[in-house]
Design an enzyme around this catalytic site. Structure first.
Site, PDB file in Angstrom:
ATOM      1  CG  ASP A 147      37.229  43.651  37.451  1.00  0.00           C
ATOM      2  OD1 ASP A 147      36.281  44.359  37.107  1.00  0.00           O
ATOM      3  OD2 ASP A 147      38.168  44.084  38.152  1.00  0.00           O
ATOM      4  CE  LYS A 156      34.497  42.833  39.985  1.00  0.00           C
ATOM      5  NZ  LYS A 156      33.979  43.627  38.854  1.00  0.00           N
TER       6      LYS A 156
END
Ligand code: NDP
Ligand code: 2IT
Length: 445
Positions: free
Chosen positions: A164, A124
């Site tokens: 995201d 991430k």
């Protein structure tokens, strides 16, 4: 496994990283039994190796706004685990971004990606940059500055970022443009790309569609469907939009969407042009849920409130982490909710999850429910590697099959003696076993 000792040590090593510690505890609690039954995991010290990211890159982005003022933001990429494939996971641009949040998201991503059946490791990244109120040119300059650092550690076989919160098609475009310029290759290193330059059909809708496909499977275990059900959705971004669209298509009535400032209750149902309007709101980069109630007068805006006070059959939290707490869970249960499917990552607090499970409600955790997004990213990678693009029907069919397969894995590892499926346990155990066994196969590295 001595869970409390592991957590104590981890807290000392990572002080104040609340979200990360929360995510680790949830996984460890679920896998404790299977871990203890397999002493080879302990011999290889799998837990300690799993909770420590492989590496973290932190960097500075200096950029100039339209008035000439210079700003500094922090950028990160957490490459957590690549036991089963190249690092894979989204980028988040939001002022709340810090290492704890990205480590929780990266950790979750390991198990989520493992569940998809595709070869992808967990990662991430992101920045504390706030896209709200920024012009296109400012977003572009920021994305270019971000990629000037990130490109050094990513690649189509190494690490493949995606979107995201705060990172959608536009941002992926700016990031990709800079990547291919500096890396001098065009092999599709990011997913969520535009259709004209290597993107996959269905990727924008995939997380929301996949979440509803998963919920459909959960409902089917109780011989139920979406038909005629009242659905509460939170958020109004990419995931909320896809979920609202698919839930409506399957006969559900979506009555809420939300933003950080409150929620909209629309008794007529949020469908058709209203869903398109959601997209317009999202793209405007403003603080925005409120204008919906001006546009559609039957809808009411509830300032500072969350949608979980509304009576509904199905709840789809699609905004952000820890947006549904114990009190919200109590409200939902009191109002007769029977299915909660998490479109967002870790939207329910541990206390809320405990209550849902205690009441034997169908509860699908984010890492299973929202895995359709990254799964379709995996399908985008396959198409890029083959240098072709699949028709919409094929991608949607594969997404649907993947969501059914994730559901089956959850049932396999999560069903108890009375027949109740604990999807949290099922998802964590299934995700863990594949990664842990791959780590054993690779030796101590
Ligand atoms: P978007 O940026 O498109 O939308 C996020 C939405 O949530 C926005 O409407 C945002 O509003 C709102 N939001 C943010 N904070 C809060 C809050 N505290 N309370 C209520 N609403 C809030 O992001 P996505 O739709 O892509 O992501 C939503 C969730 O889904 C995240 O948890 C993400 O990690 C997860 N997810 C996303 C995937 C993807 O493919 N995009 C895949 C799997 C999971 P505002 O911008 O005004 O703050
Ligand atoms: O949380 C997630 O799974 C995502 N944001 C999507 C990641 C991806 O690589 O598509």
């Amino acid at each position: 496994m001595n869970l409390e000792k592991i957590m104590n040590d981890l807290e000392k090593k990572n002080p104040g990283e609340v979200e990360y510690l929360q995510a680790v505890r949830e996984v460890l609690e679920s896998i404790e039994e299977v871990y203890n039954e397999n002493p080879q995991f302990e011999s290889a010290n799998i837990i300690e190796r799993l909770v420590e990211p492989d590496r973290i890159l932190t960097f500075k982005i200096s950029w100039m706004d339209d008035s000439g003022k210079v700003h500094v933001n922090r950028g990160f990429r957490v490459q957590f685990n690549n036991a089963i494939g190249p690092y894979k996971g989204g980028l988040r641009f939001h002022p709340s971004v810090n290492l704890s949040i990205l480590k929780f998201l990266g950790f979750e991503q390991i198990f989520k990606n493992s569940l998809t059946t595709l070869p992808m490791g967990g990662a991430k990244g992101g920045s504390d940059f706030d896209p709200k109120g920024k012009s296109n040119a400012e977003i572009m300059r920021f994305c270019q500055g971000f990629m000037m650092e990130l490109w050094k550690i990513i690649g189509p076989e190494t690490d493949v970022p995606a979107g995201d919160i705060g990172v959608g098609g536009r941002e992926i475009g700016f990031l990709y443009g800079m990547y291919k310029k500096v890396a001098r290759e065009n092999s599709g290193v990011l997913t969520g790309k535009g259709l004209n330059w290597g993107g996959s059909l269905i990727r924008p809708e995939a997380t929301g569609f996949g979440a509803v496909y998963f919920a459909k499977e959960m409902l089917a275990t109780k011989k139920q469907t979406f038909e005629g059900k009242i659905v509460a959705v939170s958020g109004f971004g990419n995931v909320a939009w896809g979920a609202a669209q698919k839930a409506t298509e399957l006969g559900g009535k979506v009555v809420t969407i939300s933003g950080p400032d409150g929620y909209i209750y629309d008794p007529d149902g949020i469908s058709g042009e209203k869903i398109e309007y959601m997209l317009e709101l999202r793209a405007s980069n403003q603080d925005i849920v409120k204008p919906y109630s001006y546009e559609f007068p039957n809808a009411k805006f509830h300032q500072g409130k969350r949608p979980w006070e509304v009576k509904c059959d199905i709840a789809l939290p699609c905004a952000t982490q820890n947006e549904l707490n114990k009190e919200d869970a109590q409200n939902l249960i009191k109002n007769g909710v029977f299915c909660i499917a998490e479109g967002a990552n870790m939207p329910s607090t541990p206390e809320a999850v405990e209550l849902f499970i205690e009441h034997k409600i169908l509860f699908g955790p984010g890492k299973a429910v929202n895995a359709g997004g990254v799964a379709t990213s995996g399908l985008e990678m396959s198409q890029n590697a083959m240098k072709l693009s699949w028709p919409l029907k094929e991608v949607d069919h594969r997404l649907h099959e993947i969501m059914c397969s994730i559901h089956e894995s959850c049932v396999k590892y999560g069903k108890d003696k009375e027949g109740y499926v604990n999807y949290v346990k099922g998802a964590n155990v299934a995700g863990f076993l594949k990664v842990a066994n791959a780590m054993l196969d690779h030796g101590v590295i």
